[in-house]
Structures are given as C-alpha cells and as structure tokens.
Design a protein around this motif. Sequence first.
Motif, PDB file in Angstrom:
ATOM      1  N   GLY A  57      -2.318 -23.003  20.402  1.00 40.35           N
ATOM      2  CA  GLY A  57      -2.622 -21.745  19.711  1.00 40.35           C
ATOM      3  C   GLY A  57      -1.506 -20.711  19.723  1.00 40.35           C
ATOM      4  N   ILE A  58      -0.268 -21.133  20.004  1.00 41.21           N
ATOM      5  CA  ILE A  58       0.850 -20.157  19.959  1.00 41.21           C
ATOM      6  C   ILE A  58       1.337 -20.105  18.508  1.00 41.21           C
ATOM      7  N   ARG A  59       1.122 -18.963  17.862  1.00 40.35           N
ATOM      8  CA  ARG A  59       1.399 -18.873  16.429  1.00 40.35           C
ATOM      9  C   ARG A  59       2.444 -17.839  16.056  1.00 40.35           C
ATOM     10  N   ASP A  60       2.778 -16.946  16.976  1.00 37.60           N
ATOM     11  CA  ASP A  60       3.736 -15.902  16.597  1.00 37.60           C
ATOM     12  C   ASP A  60       4.686 -15.618  17.751  1.00 37.60           C
ATOM     13  N   LEU A 118      10.323 -21.246  11.442  1.00 33.94           N
ATOM     14  CA  LEU A 118       9.930 -20.567  12.687  1.00 33.94           C
ATOM     15  C   LEU A 118      10.453 -21.297  13.936  1.00 33.94           C
ATOM     16  N   ILE A 119      10.802 -22.557  13.780  1.00 33.02           N
ATOM     17  CA  ILE A 119      11.224 -23.340  14.945  1.00 33.02           C
ATOM     18  C   ILE A 119      12.436 -22.699  15.608  1.00 33.02           C
ATOM     19  N   ARG A 120      13.426 -22.337  14.804  1.00 33.02           N
ATOM     20  CA  ARG A 120      14.633 -21.734  15.398  1.00 33.02           C
ATOM     21  C   ARG A 120      14.312 -20.395  16.066  1.00 33.02           C
ATOM     22  N   ARG A 121      13.458 -19.598  15.433  1.00 34.09           N
ATOM     23  CA  ARG A 121      13.117 -18.298  16.032  1.00 34.09           C
ATOM     24  C   ARG A 121      12.402 -18.491  17.364  1.00 34.09           C
ATOM     25  N   PHE A 122      11.495 -19.442  17.417  1.00 32.91           N
ATOM     26  CA  PHE A 122      10.800 -19.731  18.680  1.00 32.91           C
ATOM     27  C   PHE A 122      11.813 -20.175  19.740  1.00 32.91           C
ATOM     28  N   SER A 123      12.695 -21.071  19.328  1.00 34.60           N
ATOM     29  CA  SER A 123      13.667 -21.632  20.255  1.00 34.60           C
ATOM     30  C   SER A 123      14.584 -20.523  20.808  1.00 34.60           C
TER      31      SER A 123
END
Length: 241
Positions: free
Chosen positions: A200-203, A230-235
């Motif tokens: 449930g981690i979405r943002d 979004l993958i790069r931003r999360f990373s």
Amino acid sequence: MVLYKSIFKRKGKKIAVLIDPGKLSVNSLKKVVKASQSGNVDFFLAGGSIISQNIDFTIDVIRDNSDLPVVLFPGSIYQLSEKADAILLLSLISGRNPDFLIGNHVIAAPFLKKSSLEVISSGYILIDGGNKTSVEYMSNTKPVPSDKSDIVTATAIAGEMLGLSSIYLEAGSGAKFPVKENLISDVKRNTDIPLIVGGGIRDTETLERICRAGADITVAGTVFENNVELIRRFSDIVHGF
Ligand code: 1GP
C-alpha cells in the motif's frame, strides 16, 4: 546486523520492486524492469498469490532487461526457481496456519539446499491494511490489527529469537493503508535484524515516513504498474536516507 550478498551490495536503505507474475503482462513487466534498472533500485522481489505466468519465464524476461538481483518472494512452492539469486523464505509468523509457518518450508528444503539460491529467512507479519488482501485470503490467516503494536512487536521479537534473519511487516499488496509508522519504529527499536516493509505504499510522502520510522528495505509494486516514472523518484528518496 546480518548482511546478505544478494541484496546488501551497498550500504544504506534499500528499495525493492515487487514483480507479481500473476498481475503483469509481458509488456508491462518489461517496462517495470527497465525503469527499475535505470532507476537504480536495489533488487526485485518476484512472486505473488496466483500464477498466470511461469516464474522461470518471468525471471528470463527480468534477466533480458536488467542485471539487478532477483529474490524469490513465493506465494507457494510452485514459485521456486533456480534462476533467481536468492529466496526470501517467509514464515508467516502472524498466522496460525502450519503450512505457511513450516509445512511448505519442509517440502522445499531439499531443493533449496541443493540449489545455489541464497536463503534469507524472514518472519512475515501480516498487518491489517484496511481491506482483505490476497495474502490474508490465500493463507487463511488473520492479520494483526493495526492498533496492536504490542502484538506486532512481540511477534517480531519472537521471530528474531527463533533465529529468523529478517522481519517483514506486510500490509498486503494493494492495501488501503500501509503499515503504520509507530509499528515500524516499535519493531525497529526492539529487534536487530533487517526490517522490510511493504504493502500500500503509493506516494513519496508515505515512503519517506516509512523510511524515517525505521524500515531498512521498502517494497512497492502496485503503484508502479501504471506509473513507471515513479520508480526513480522512490529510489532517490530511499537512497537519500
Ligand atoms: C510487498 O505486498 C507488497 O510487500 C507490495 O505491495 O503492491 O501494494 O505495493 P503493493
């Protein structure tokens, strides 16, 4: 802290992208894998509750498009593969279903012993995420209520005392609410093994809060299915800690 060669190649917090072969078409799989490679994530977790694509085939597609480590995250013994680098050998310690606590492990043990897979044992703790998830239904176990930090923490401590080498706090894929920060910080304060958190981690704000609370490894999958950017931003957020 125990370090695993497959996933702790560098210091600091880690991010894993969940590849659920039951959910992704081959095209979406390729997109997610390529974005993970260029987005500098740490490794893939491969597995899920049902099988609509053979796990060997899924890993072949990952290998063709990335050199990141692949760690099995098996929903069942049908998702074992020697093509992966490691396996997260999950014991569902929040549940009371013997098959998911030890039964399937006994079935798989001789295969795992002979294989070259790195075995990473994990105390898998399912926490109520506001909706009934596939893990809850398929494992026929109840999640721990999300306001019971004492029970979650005691379960994690028991898992560490039993010799498990990581703890996984799981709200379930597609959970309405991710694992609460106070649960993460309580478990982190009371154990000394790597702490994995997912579901449930979405943002990016939620991701930051989860990292700050003490997660060593965060896992996300659903949110990337229609938003690989979004993958790069999360990373970047995880590696910024
Ligand atoms: C892995 O189940 C998670 O722990 C992944 O959850 O698909 O909700 O990101 P999402």
